[in-house]
Design a protein around this motif. Structure first.
Motif, PDB file in Angstrom:
ATOM      1  N   HIS A   1       0.816  -1.220   0.000  1.00 27.07           N
ATOM      2  CA  HIS A   1       0.000   0.000   0.000  1.00 27.07           C
ATOM      3  C   HIS A   1       0.849   1.270   0.000  1.00 27.07           C
ATOM      4  CE1 HIS A   1      -3.704  -2.173   0.388  1.00 27.07           C
ATOM      5  NE2 HIS A   1      -3.345  -2.735   1.524  1.00 27.07           N
ATOM      6  N   PHE A   2       2.150   1.128   0.079  1.00 27.82           N
ATOM      7  CA  PHE A   2       3.025   2.288   0.228  1.00 27.82           C
ATOM      8  C   PHE A   2       4.015   2.398  -0.934  1.00 27.82           C
ATOM      9  CE2 PHE A   2       1.530   1.046   4.372  1.00 27.82           C
ATOM     10  CZ  PHE A   2       1.215   2.251   4.986  1.00 27.82           C
ATOM     11  N   ILE A   3       4.466   3.609  -1.165  1.00 32.47           N
ATOM     12  CA  ILE A   3       5.433   3.853  -2.234  1.00 32.47           C
ATOM     13  C   ILE A   3       6.755   3.162  -1.922  1.00 32.47           C
ATOM     14  CG2 ILE A   3       4.419   6.063  -2.904  1.00 32.47           C
ATOM     15  CD1 ILE A   3       6.650   7.445  -1.289  1.00 32.47           C
ATOM     16  N   THR A   4       7.544   2.956  -2.962  1.00 36.28           N
ATOM     17  CA  THR A   4       8.889   2.404  -2.797  1.00 36.28           C
ATOM     18  C   THR A   4       9.777   3.460  -2.139  1.00 36.28           C
ATOM     19  OG1 THR A   4       8.613   1.064  -4.785  1.00 36.28           O
ATOM     20  CG2 THR A   4      10.871   1.446  -4.013  1.00 36.28           C
TER      21      THR A   4
ATOM     22  N   LEU B   1      16.157   9.594   3.508  1.00 40.29           N
ATOM     23  CA  LEU B   1      15.357   8.460   3.070  1.00 40.29           C
ATOM     24  C   LEU B   1      13.877   8.711   3.372  1.00 40.29           C
ATOM     25  CD1 LEU B   1      15.253   5.555   1.932  1.00 40.29           C
ATOM     26  CD2 LEU B   1      15.490   4.745   4.310  1.00 40.29           C
ATOM     27  N   VAL B   2      13.051   8.566   2.347  1.00 44.24           N
ATOM     28  CA  VAL B   2      11.599   8.678   2.494  1.00 44.24           C
ATOM     29  C   VAL B   2      11.030   7.263   2.426  1.00 44.24           C
ATOM     30  CG1 VAL B   2       9.466   9.626   1.524  1.00 44.24           C
ATOM     31  CG2 VAL B   2      11.600  10.965   1.430  1.00 44.24           C
ATOM     32  N   ASP B   3      10.547   6.775   3.557  1.00 44.59           N
ATOM     33  CA  ASP B   3      10.112   5.383   3.656  1.00 44.59           C
ATOM     34  C   ASP B   3       8.878   5.303   4.564  1.00 44.59           C
ATOM     35  OD1 ASP B   3       9.829   2.660   3.803  1.00 44.59           O
ATOM     36  OD2 ASP B   3      11.852   2.257   4.540  1.00 44.59           O
ATOM     37  N   PRO B   4       7.711   5.697   4.047  1.00 39.03           N
ATOM     38  CA  PRO B   4       6.510   5.777   4.886  1.00 39.03           C
ATOM     39  C   PRO B   4       6.128   4.469   5.567  1.00 39.03           C
ATOM     40  CG  PRO B   4       6.172   6.908   2.794  1.00 39.03           C
ATOM     41  CD  PRO B   4       7.472   6.167   2.678  1.00 39.03           C
TER      42      PRO B   4
ATOM     43  N   HIS C   1       2.659  12.650   6.198  1.00 34.92           N
ATOM     44  CA  HIS C   1       3.707  11.795   5.633  1.00 34.92           C
ATOM     45  C   HIS C   1       3.120  10.492   5.085  1.00 34.92           C
ATOM     46  CE1 HIS C   1       7.577   9.938   5.086  1.00 34.92           C
ATOM     47  NE2 HIS C   1       7.409   9.068   6.068  1.00 34.92           N
ATOM     48  N   ILE C   2       2.225   9.865   5.838  1.00 30.91           N
ATOM     49  CA  ILE C   2       1.625   8.603   5.409  1.00 30.91           C
ATOM     50  C   ILE C   2       0.722   8.822   4.200  1.00 30.91           C
ATOM     51  CG2 ILE C   2       0.143   6.681   6.113  1.00 30.91           C
ATOM     52  CD1 ILE C   2       2.928   6.748   7.437  1.00 30.91           C
ATOM     53  N   TYR C   3      -0.013   9.934   4.189  1.00 31.78           N
ATOM     54  CA  TYR C   3      -0.878  10.221   3.029  1.00 31.78           C
ATOM     55  C   TYR C   3      -0.041  10.369   1.761  1.00 31.78           C
ATOM     56  CZ  TYR C   3      -4.296  12.434  -0.034  1.00 31.78           C
ATOM     57  OH  TYR C   3      -5.119  12.718  -1.103  1.00 31.78           O
ATOM     58  N   ARG C   4       1.036  11.136   1.839  1.00 36.21           N
ATOM     59  CA  ARG C   4       1.922  11.296   0.678  1.00 36.21           C
ATOM     60  C   ARG C   4       2.514   9.961   0.255  1.00 36.21           C
ATOM     61  NH1 ARG C   4       4.112  15.592   3.574  1.00 36.21           N
ATOM     62  NH2 ARG C   4       6.033  14.438   3.914  1.00 36.21           N
ATOM     63  N   GLY C   5       2.667   9.075   1.230  1.00 39.73           N
ATOM     64  CA  GLY C   5       3.336   7.807   0.957  1.00 39.73           C
ATOM     65  C   GLY C   5       2.445   6.697   0.464  1.00 39.73           C
TER      66      GLY C   5
END
Length: 279
Positions: A80-83, A92-95, A145-149
């Motif tokens: 459900h989350f982006i890579t 590092l962006v890692d939701p 952050h989670i919404y963007r992710g």
């Protein structure tokens, strides 16, 4: 007023000084203090609005994701989350893993929240609580952050649709909500402030919005209009307009144009109360 430092008050001096370090004729210390007090009450009002919106965002997030994916524990599914990726400043962006870390800290805390303790004492599987419990652990910044992710744009759209904005605009607004919430929480100044993280302009509103002269999204009044737009969806019975009018009336000596309320070009403030959004 010995409890307020000179440096803290000095941020309120500038509009009263046409010549640097020299107060305009007629300016009094009492007026500076009232400006400071006005800003304090404005922060409290804005903070209350953000809290109501935060709860609504959390609710829509939980409801959509759990029902659309028929999974109470959807937050534990990496799909459900982006890579993960590194942003332009090398962070590092890692939701997904960020969310998992928040849950892990909560479940392993020496004194966990009551609802977390109840779950871990009652259930062995799944190891993490359901999403509606986990979302209670998130701050406004975490929600943003989670919404963007989220990987699926359809999920983003469904959540944003409740507030009748495009997902791209909603992403921006969540970011600004987080920024302004932190300003309020740290007792910083809102009056006469340029927003470092400005909300994206709403170019295709659904329902009443603002006229073309109200487009300065760098100033706090535009953000207050964003709050009004969101609250009309999340809390239709809100009294933001009445509270704002009472605040302005309480401090008639404070120049409210420094919030970003536009003028007609002749020095007269536009009547914001007659804008469609505020009627």
């Amino acid at each position: 007023m010995s409890e307020i430092s000179y440096y803290r008050l000095s941020a309120y001096y500038l509009p009263y000084q046409q010549i640097k370090d020299t107060f305009n004729t007629g300016t009094t210390f009492d007026q500076i203090i009232k400006t400071y007090s006005f800003d304090r009450e404005l922060r409290l009002l804005v903070f209350d609005c953000i809290e109501r919106i935060e709860v609504a965002v959390r609710t829509q997030f939980i409801y959509h994701m759990a029902t659309a994916h028929d999974n109470a524990h959807w937050q534990d599914d990496k799909a459900h989350f982006i890579t993960p990726y590194y942003n332009r400043i090398g962070r590092l962006v890692d939701p997904f893993n960020d969310f998992q870390s928040i849950i892990s800290r909560a479940t392993s805390a020496r004194k966990p929240e009551v609802f977390i303790k109840h779950y871990t004492n009652t259930y062995n599987s799944p190891s993490n609580p359901p999403s509606w419990m986990c979302f209670e652990l998130l701050t406004m910044g975490d929600l943003s952050h989670i919404y963007r992710g989220l990987r699926n744009n359809a999920d983003k759209k469904s959540i944003a649709n409740y507030f009748e904005v495009h997902p791209t605009v909603f992403t921006s607004w969540l970011h600004t909500l987080t920024y302004v919430r932190n300003i309020c929480a740290h007792h910083s100044r809102l009056w006469n402030k340029d927003l470092a993280i400005e909300p994206e302009k709403l170019l295709k509103p659904v329902g009443p919005w603002l006229g073309t002269r109200y487009q300065n999204n760098k100033r706090i009044f535009y953000f207050i209009c964003v709050l009004r737009y969101l609250l009309l969806r999340a809390n239709p019975g809100n009294r933001l307009k009445e509270k704002l009018e009472l605040l302005f009336a309480k401090y008639p000596e404070v120049p409210i144009q420094y919030l970003g309320i536009p003028s007609d070009g002749n020095g007269n403030l536009l009547d914001w109360k007659n804008e469609p959004l505020w009627k």
